[in-house]
Design a protein around this motif. Structure first.
Motif, PDB file in Angstrom:
ATOM      1  N   ARG A  52     -10.798  -2.352  -7.827  1.00 57.95           N
ATOM      2  CA  ARG A  52     -10.485  -0.808  -7.263  1.00 57.95           C
ATOM      3  C   ARG A  52     -11.429   0.028  -7.088  1.00 57.95           C
ATOM      4  O   ARG A  52     -11.926   0.749  -6.296  1.00 57.95           O
ATOM      5  CB  ARG A  52      -9.048  -0.218  -7.843  1.00 57.95           C
ATOM      6  N   ASN A  89      -8.261   0.601  -2.498  1.00 59.84           N
ATOM      7  CA  ASN A  89      -7.076   0.384  -3.337  1.00 59.84           C
ATOM      8  C   ASN A  89      -6.202  -0.263  -2.037  1.00 59.84           C
ATOM      9  O   ASN A  89      -5.031  -0.123  -2.011  1.00 59.84           O
ATOM     10  CB  ASN A  89      -6.582   1.536  -3.766  1.00 59.84           C
ATOM     11  N   GLN A 100      -4.064  -3.134  -0.890  1.00 58.89           N
ATOM     12  CA  GLN A 100      -3.734  -4.281  -1.496  1.00 58.89           C
ATOM     13  C   GLN A 100      -3.863  -5.635  -0.934  1.00 58.89           C
ATOM     14  O   GLN A 100      -3.894  -6.731  -1.173  1.00 58.89           O
ATOM     15  CB  GLN A 100      -2.149  -4.261  -1.697  1.00 58.89           C
ATOM     16  N   ASN A 114       0.877  -1.239  -0.134  1.00 58.25           N
ATOM     17  CA  ASN A 114       0.074   0.230   0.118  1.00 58.25           C
ATOM     18  C   ASN A 114       0.882   1.280   0.001  1.00 58.25           C
ATOM     19  O   ASN A 114       0.553   2.264  -0.651  1.00 58.25           O
ATOM     20  CB  ASN A 114      -0.896   0.091   1.243  1.00 58.25           C
ATOM     21  N   HIS A 133      -8.379  -2.940 -11.890  1.00 61.64           N
ATOM     22  CA  HIS A 133      -9.230  -1.671 -12.047  1.00 61.64           C
ATOM     23  C   HIS A 133     -10.485  -1.920 -11.765  1.00 61.64           C
ATOM     24  O   HIS A 133     -10.945  -1.022 -10.698  1.00 61.64           O
ATOM     25  CB  HIS A 133      -9.166  -1.274 -13.489  1.00 61.64           C
ATOM     26  N   ILE A 162      -7.489  -6.326  -2.314  1.00 64.78           N
ATOM     27  CA  ILE A 162      -7.357  -6.322  -3.878  1.00 64.78           C
ATOM     28  C   ILE A 162      -6.580  -7.543  -4.377  1.00 64.78           C
ATOM     29  O   ILE A 162      -6.856  -8.289  -5.310  1.00 64.78           O
ATOM     30  CB  ILE A 162      -6.549  -5.143  -4.618  1.00 64.78           C
TER      31      ILE A 162
END
Length: 325
Positions: free
Chosen positions: A264, A269, A271, A211, A261, A274
């Motif tokens: 997100r 965002n 990680q 991050n 994408h 994600i």
């Protein structure tokens, strides 16, 4: 983001993943009910159903899911490493090296595991070439890495064109199918899974550091992150994931670009969320895309890379128009 907030979307994606796998196994030129699939798993039912499920469909479905997960996680890592929203697993020429080696194997009449082995060696050699040429005075700047990868990829592309031009006519269809992404001969999915699962387990504790790295190397260094070591680890892991994915299914495009994408946009965002979400969502996408490729003009089959491109291009353009990229 606390743990309970992260678990809900992951649980939803895991459920979707299971459903996509079950759906994919039931579909094909001969449709099967979930009950018939379950009986085949238990060793009951007709021998034809057991062969269809356990020897033909399940290995292909599991290989497709692992390939999608590998590409999506590799794409997310590349975007962190290069701090570029347009980065994807193929931007550094890794797939080009694998493709050249695989096409050489086809021209030499080598198939099966040996061809996959040659593709993996080609991907590794391309990775070492890009990393070696982009390293200067012990450090690797993201822009230098990106430019080196683009040039190497262009060189591999020229070699691929030359090989296609010189190939015997009867070998060109197989070469083109491999270049477009094809799961027809993906009979050993366990290799991809043995790479995907440990990589995700390694990356999860690094979520906080990733991050910070995504915000820039100076800020990461100021907060105590060993930027050089972390960037090398991210590059090596992304390269390994891409190499295994290309070795398993050929060049399957847009998965590593679009999936991170889209996640997100929905999940933020972080990680820590994600990366595992990318593995699940990427697996779902390729699994469903391959199911469509197998059934849309059954008994004929389309390359899965064609389906992911047809889905990925309008999605990417939509994100671009909405100002998300």
């Amino acid at each position: 983001m606390n743990r309970s907030t992260m678990l809900l979307p992951l649980a939803i994606l895991a459920s979707m993943s299971l459903l996509s796998i079950v759906f994919a196994v039931t579909q094909g030129s001969v449709s099967l009910s979930p009950h018939a699939v379950w009986q085949a798993f238990l060793g009951q039912g007709s021998g034809l159903n057991q062969t269809l499920v356990l020897e033909l469909r399940l290995p292909r479905v599991m290989a497709g899911f692992a390939t999608g997960g590998l590409l999506a996680v590799a794409g997310a890592l590349m975007q962190i490493l290069l701090r570029n929203p347009l980065a994807d697993p193929y931007v550094l020429g890794i797939s080009g090296g694998a493709s050249v080696a695989a096409l050489a194997a086809i021209l030499l009449g080598i198939g099966g595991v040996l061809m996959s082995g040659m593709a993996f060696i080609g991907a590794v050699l391309s990775t070492l070439l890009v990393f070696g040429l982009s390293t200067r005075l012990g450090s690797t700047a993201p822009m230098r890495l990106l430019l080196t990868g683009v040039v190497i990829a262009a060189g591999w592309g020229a070699l691929i064109t030359l090989m296609l031009a010189l190939a015997p006519p009867h070998k060109i269809p197989g070469m083109l199918y491999w270049l477009m992404g094809d799961l027809s001969y993906a009979s050993t999915p366990w290799i991809a899974w043995l790479v995907l699962i440990p990589t995700c387990l390694v990356l999860m504790p690094l979520g906080r550091s990733l991050n910070v790295l995504a915000r820039g190397p100076l800020q990461a260094a100021a907060l105590g992150v060993n930027v050089k070591s972390l960037e090398r680890l991210v590059f090596l892991l992304a390269s390994l994931l891409t190499a295994i994915a290309v070795t398993t299914a050929g060049s399957v495009g847009f998965v590593g670009l679009v999936i991170p994408h889209m996640l997100r946009m929905v999940l933020g965002n972080d990680q820590r969320l994600i990366l595992p979400a990318s593995a699940l969502a990427g697996g779902c996408l390729v699994t469903l895309a391959d199911t469509l490729a197998r059934t849309v003009i059954a008994p004929e089959q389309l390359p899965v890379g064609v389906i992911t491109a047809l889905l990925g291009v309008p999605t990417f353009l939509y994100l671009l128009q909405r100002g998300r990229l």
